[in-house]
Structure formats: structure tokens, C-alpha cells
Write an enzyme that holds these catalytic residues in place. Structure first.
Site, PDB file in Angstrom:
ATOM      1  N   LYS A  81      14.962  21.948 -10.898  1.00  0.00           N
ATOM      2  CA  LYS A  81      14.587  20.647 -11.394  1.00  0.00           C
ATOM      3  C   LYS A  81      15.500  19.700 -11.921  1.00  0.00           C
ATOM      4  O   LYS A  81      16.176  20.133 -12.932  1.00  0.00           O
ATOM      5  CB  LYS A  81      13.411  21.018 -12.160  1.00  0.00           C
ATOM      6  CG  LYS A  81      11.983  21.615 -11.340  1.00  0.00           C
ATOM      7  CD  LYS A  81      11.450  20.778 -10.283  1.00  0.00           C
ATOM      8  CE  LYS A  81      10.690  19.672 -10.872  1.00  0.00           C
ATOM      9  NZ  LYS A  81       9.312  19.833 -11.279  1.00  0.00           N
ATOM     10  N   HIS A  86       0.825  -1.128   0.147  1.00  0.00           N
ATOM     11  CA  HIS A  86       0.125  -0.014  -0.088  1.00  0.00           C
ATOM     12  C   HIS A  86       0.775   1.337  -0.009  1.00  0.00           C
ATOM     13  O   HIS A  86       0.469   2.386   0.285  1.00  0.00           O
ATOM     14  CB  HIS A  86      -1.012   0.138   0.951  1.00  0.00           C
ATOM     15  CG  HIS A  86      -1.793  -1.010   1.501  1.00  0.00           C
ATOM     16  ND1 HIS A  86      -2.737  -1.420   0.930  1.00  0.00           N
ATOM     17  CD2 HIS A  86      -1.419  -2.382   2.005  1.00  0.00           C
ATOM     18  CE1 HIS A  86      -3.303  -2.794   1.369  1.00  0.00           C
ATOM     19  NE2 HIS A  86      -2.317  -3.281   1.979  1.00  0.00           N
ATOM     20  N   SER A  94      13.854  21.525 -16.277  1.00  0.00           N
ATOM     21  CA  SER A  94      12.668  22.358 -16.273  1.00  0.00           C
ATOM     22  C   SER A  94      13.092  23.795 -17.121  1.00  0.00           C
ATOM     23  O   SER A  94      14.067  24.143 -16.983  1.00  0.00           O
ATOM     24  CB  SER A  94      12.096  22.782 -14.994  1.00  0.00           C
ATOM     25  OG  SER A  94      11.308  23.705 -14.800  1.00  0.00           O
ATOM     26  N   GLU A 105       8.972   8.471 -17.046  1.00  0.00           N
ATOM     27  CA  GLU A 105       7.465   8.870 -17.322  1.00  0.00           C
ATOM     28  C   GLU A 105       6.982   8.679 -18.716  1.00  0.00           C
ATOM     29  O   GLU A 105       6.025   8.256 -18.842  1.00  0.00           O
ATOM     30  CB  GLU A 105       7.475  10.469 -16.924  1.00  0.00           C
ATOM     31  CG  GLU A 105       7.524  10.824 -15.573  1.00  0.00           C
ATOM     32  CD  GLU A 105       7.853  12.517 -15.118  1.00  0.00           C
ATOM     33  OE1 GLU A 105       6.802  13.220 -15.698  1.00  0.00           O
ATOM     34  OE2 GLU A 105       8.807  12.675 -14.536  1.00  0.00           O
TER      35      GLU A 105
END
Ligand code: ARG
Length: 462
Positions: free
Chosen positions: A282, A155, A276, A289
């Protein structure tokens, strides 16, 4: 003028021509198409259906066309509809009337069935090679981290301590099954369909076994209707590809989490990360992704293929031309994802200290504490209740189980004694989970050994 013009009174509508044409995407089958035609022509001459000289002329022409397409595929035209008719048209232009004999005892339905099987066989091998590379990388990385303790989750809550090696080897198991799924799919697709004709085979004395042998197929299809209509092998392969993508996507999800400062378990190499446009701090895991994102489009291909096939009467229907773009895209995507995912893993930095720190918090030793009492004779359910109470106390105080004194522990259960600290230490919790399949260093070493054996055995197959 169309090849079939004899039956027609007028030219095809321009837009219909383009709508119908598949050359823009089936041109990638040119090598399979020409190789299949070379085998067919050789068989026709072996069987005395065309002469040896005719077969030689056809072969020479086909080989020249192969080189010409390789050099410049703009010689292929939408007016000739698909790769099969393009090659035949180019051949006839080149060698004249003899070229028209190539299509004896053969149909395009035959040809497309053959070309797609040949292409799918090659792609199965290519994809498999990429999965095997990923597996080797996993085994190597796992070998370096047999003692790197990290939290295991259920979980997404810290559950019990494991080793990073164990986590990596879980993925290795998945990718190993992917390899065997590809092997299985290969075995079933390895049947040569040519000779099925349009649907009802041929009246010519063809020798299908000879064509199969020339093209390296281990068998021939046994029913001509099925031979030209079957796309199960594409469905099976695309399913296997979808499952590989699902595994890659889960792994990507974890890589993304691990890169976050909340986890900070790994750092990806600069070459496999992006920045970024606005936030200077970043460093984003875009590769992972994108792999996760592309999984959706591969599933889309699988669903498109399944749906395309589900209502088709036997035998060939033009709907089946739609198998190509979906399958090509699925195969291209999985290859691209695998070939970039593996070096991303190989170059990442593992932050073992952070993993260990995370494993020390979150009461990952609570089960072991209950097991400790159970081993001293308390029924496990009661032990579970005692430790649950201890966890509650610790949460209130902001400490861990091993920060409680023995005297205090004894007030909850008299079975506690000094040996509890060793029993619930991180290294004991991991090290004692040494049953086959467990996270202990000695267990994962065994897993790695077995996987290395698998990899060695696979190098001789396909
Ligand atoms: N381009 C077609 C396909 O991809 C080849 C087979 C065409 N056969 C036919 N009878 N129209 O399916």
C-alpha cells in the site's frame, strides 16, 4: 483577588473560575493586546488624559511583558481570566499604580473587539499568502501540461477529452475567487473598534482616528454598540475559509481517485504518502484524505459561530468568548492544509500516458462524431441518434468509433466520409475546443496568461 472584587462579598467558586477563564486559548492574542494597549496609551497621553511620563512608563512595561510572554507564557494565569486582564495585572505588578491608568477610557469589550480584528487581519493575510502559493504552483504545473490529454468527466463517467492543464486551471479559478473573497473580507474588517467602551463609548476626549492610524486601520467603526458586538467579519472570514476548504476537499477527492490503480493518473511522492501497517503493497494518499476530512471540522466552526451569534441581544455577551476557539481552529486548519497540499501537488508524478489512454476509451469523441455530421448539415438531434446507434454497435464489438470502416459508417449515415477519422481523433477533439475557456492548448495558455496577470497584480495588495 479579582480585579472587580470591590462589588463582591466572596471569592469566585474554583470551577466557575476555570469555566469562565479564556486565557488557555486567548493567550495567543497577547501581541495584538499589547500592541493595542501601546497605541491606546500613546493616544491617552497625546490627548492629555495621562501624562507623557506615565505613557512612557506604561509602554516600557508593556514591551517588557511582551518579551516575557514570548519567552515563557506560563506567567499567564487562569485567575486573571483572560489575556486582557493578565496583561494589565502583569503591568501593575511591574510598574505599580501607573499601570492602573492604562484602562482609562477603555473596556475589555473594546479590547477583545480590537484584538480579534487585528488577529483576523493578520490571519487573512497569512491564509491569502498560502492560497497565492497554491495558485502559483497550479499555474506552473498547468504550463507543463497544456498538451497532456485526459478524459473530462460528468457523473464520474468519461465525457469529453480535455487537457490536464485545463483541469488544473479550473481549480485555479476557484482559488482565485478565494483570494478575492479574502480581499473583500479584509476590506470590511479593516475598521478600528477601540473607543466603543463597554458599549456606549467614553466621556474622555479620546482620539479614535489616532489609534486607528497607529494600528494601521484604514477606518474606525461608526457605532459603539456595533463596535463591541460585531463578529460579522469573523463569520465572513470563516465562510471564506470554509469555501477554500471545500475547494481543497474536492481537489483532494480527485487526487485520491487519480492515485488509485483504477485511474493511475498520478503518483504522489513518497514524502507525501503513507504506508499500511499490514499490507506491504500500500501507498496511501493520507494527506489528501485528511484535508477532505478536516473540511468537516471547519464547517463545524462556521456553524458554531453563526449559531453562537444568532440570539444575542446588543451589545456584548459572554457567549462571544466562544468565537475564539472556533475561529482559531478554522484558521489554523486551513493554513496547515494549504501549506501541505501545495508541495504535495508540486512533487507528484503525472502519468500523462495513462491519462491519454483513458481519454481514448469511453467514447469521449462521440460528441465530436455527432458534431461532424451536424457540420455536414444533419440536424444535431438526428446526428446524436446516429452516433448513439454506432456507440451501441461498438460496445457489442468491444471497439472504438474510429475502428469502424467508412463503408460501414456510411450504412448508418451517407454523410460519413474519410475525413471522419481526423475529425474524431483525440487531438482534434481537444485542439478544436479553443473557444475562450476551452481545454485546447491555445485556450489554456490564454487562461494561464490571465492568471499570471492576476498573481502579479495581487502581489501589490494587502
Ligand atoms: N474574554 C472575553 C471574551 O473573549 C473578553 C471580554 C470580556 N468582557 C466582559 N465584559 N466579560 O469575550
Amino acid at each position: 483577588m479579582k480585579m472587580w472584587a470591590g462589588r463582591f462579598q466572596k471569592e469566585i467558586d474554583r470551577e466557575v473560575n476555570d469555566f469562565n477563564s479564556s486565557i488557555s486559548f486567548d493567550k495567543r492574542l497577547y501581541r495584538q493586546d499589547i500592541t493595542g494597549s501601546l497605541a491606546h496609551a500613546a493616544m491617552l497621553s497625546e490627548q492629555g488624559i495621562i501624562t507623557k511620563d506615565e505613557a512612557a512608563e506604561i509602554s516600557r512595561g508593556l514591551l517588557e511583558i511582551m518579551a516575557e510572554i514570548e519567552a515563557d507564557d506560563s506567567i499567564l494565569s487562569a485567575d486573571a481570566e483572560d489575556i486582557h486582564m493578565n496583561v494589565e495585572a502583569l503591568l501593575t505588578q511591574k510598574i505599580g499604580d501607573t499601570g492602573k491608568k492604562l484602562h482609562t477610557a477603555r473596556s475589555r469589550n473594546d479590547q477583545v473587539a480590537l484584538d480579534m480584528r487585528m488577529y483576523a487581519r493578520e490571519e487573512t493575510k497569512n491564509i491569502r499568502a498560502e492560497v497565492l502559493k497554491l495558485l502559483s504552483a497550479l499555474v506552473k504545473l498547468a504550463g507543463e501540461h497544456t498538451s497532456t490529454v485526459m478524459p473530462g468527466y460528468t457523473h464520474l463517467q468519461r465525457a469529453q477529452p480535455i487537457t490536464f492543464s485545463h483541469h488544473l486551471m479550473a481549480y485555479a479559478q476557484m482559488f482565485m475567487r478565494d483570494v478575492t473573497r479574502l480581499n473583500d473580507a479584509y476590506a470590511r474588517m479593516d475598521e478600528m473598534p477601540l473607543g466603543s467602551g463597554a458599549l456606549a463609548a467614553s466621556t474622555f476626549p479620546i482620539n479614535r482616528e489616532s489609534v486607528a492610524k497607529k494600528l494601521g486601520f484604514s477606518d474606525i467603526t461608526k457605532n459603539s454598540l456595533d463596535g463591541v458586538s460585531d463578529r460579522d467579519y469573523l463569520l465572513e472570514l470563516t465562510s471564506a475559509i470554509s469555501i477554500i476548504m471545500m475547494h481543497l476537499s474536492r481537489f483532494s477527492e480527485e487526487v485520491i481517485l487519480w492515485c488509485s490503480s483504477e485511474f493511475s493518473f498520478i503518483e504522489l511522492d513518497d514524502a507525501y504518502s503513507t504506508g499500511s501497517s499490514i499490507m506491504p503493497q500500500k501507498k496511501n494518499p493520507d494527506i489528501a484524505e485528511l484535508v477532505r476530512g478536516k473540511t468537516g471540522r471547519v464547517y463545524g466552526s462556521l456553524i458554531a459561530l453563526l449559531t453562537m451569534m444568532k440570539g444575542l441581544p446588543l451589545a456584548y455577551n459572554k457567549d462571544m468568548q466562544e468565537d475564539k476557539e472556533s475561529f482559531f481552529d478554522a484558521a489554523d486548519t486551513v493554513k496547515m492544509c494549504l501549506s501541505i497540499f501545495t508541495p504535495m501537488l508540486e512533487t507528484m508524478r503525472v502519468k500523462a500516458d495513462n491519462m491519454r489512454k483513458a481519454a481514448s476509451g469511453g467514447f469521449t469523441n462521440a460528441t465530436d462524431c455527432a458534431d461532424y455530421l451536424a457540420k455536414k448539415g444533419l440536424p444535431f438531434r438526428d446526428a446524436y441518434k446516429v452516433v448513439g446507434g454506432l456507440v451501441h454497435v461498438c460496445i457489442e464489438r468491444g471497439c472504438g468509433l474510429s475502428d469502424l470502416t467508412v463503408d460501414e459508417l456510411k450504412t448508418y449515415c451517407p454523410l460519413f466520409s474519410d475525413d471522419v477519422y481526423d475529425a474524431i481523433s483525440l487531438d482534434t477533439c481537444v485542439g478544436e475546443r479553443k473557444a475562450m475557456g476551452g481545454p485546447a492548448p491555445e485556450s489554456v495558455k490564454r487562461q494561464i496568461e490571465i492568471m499570471s496577470g492576476f498573481l502579479k497584480a495581487q502581489s501589490d495588495i494587502l
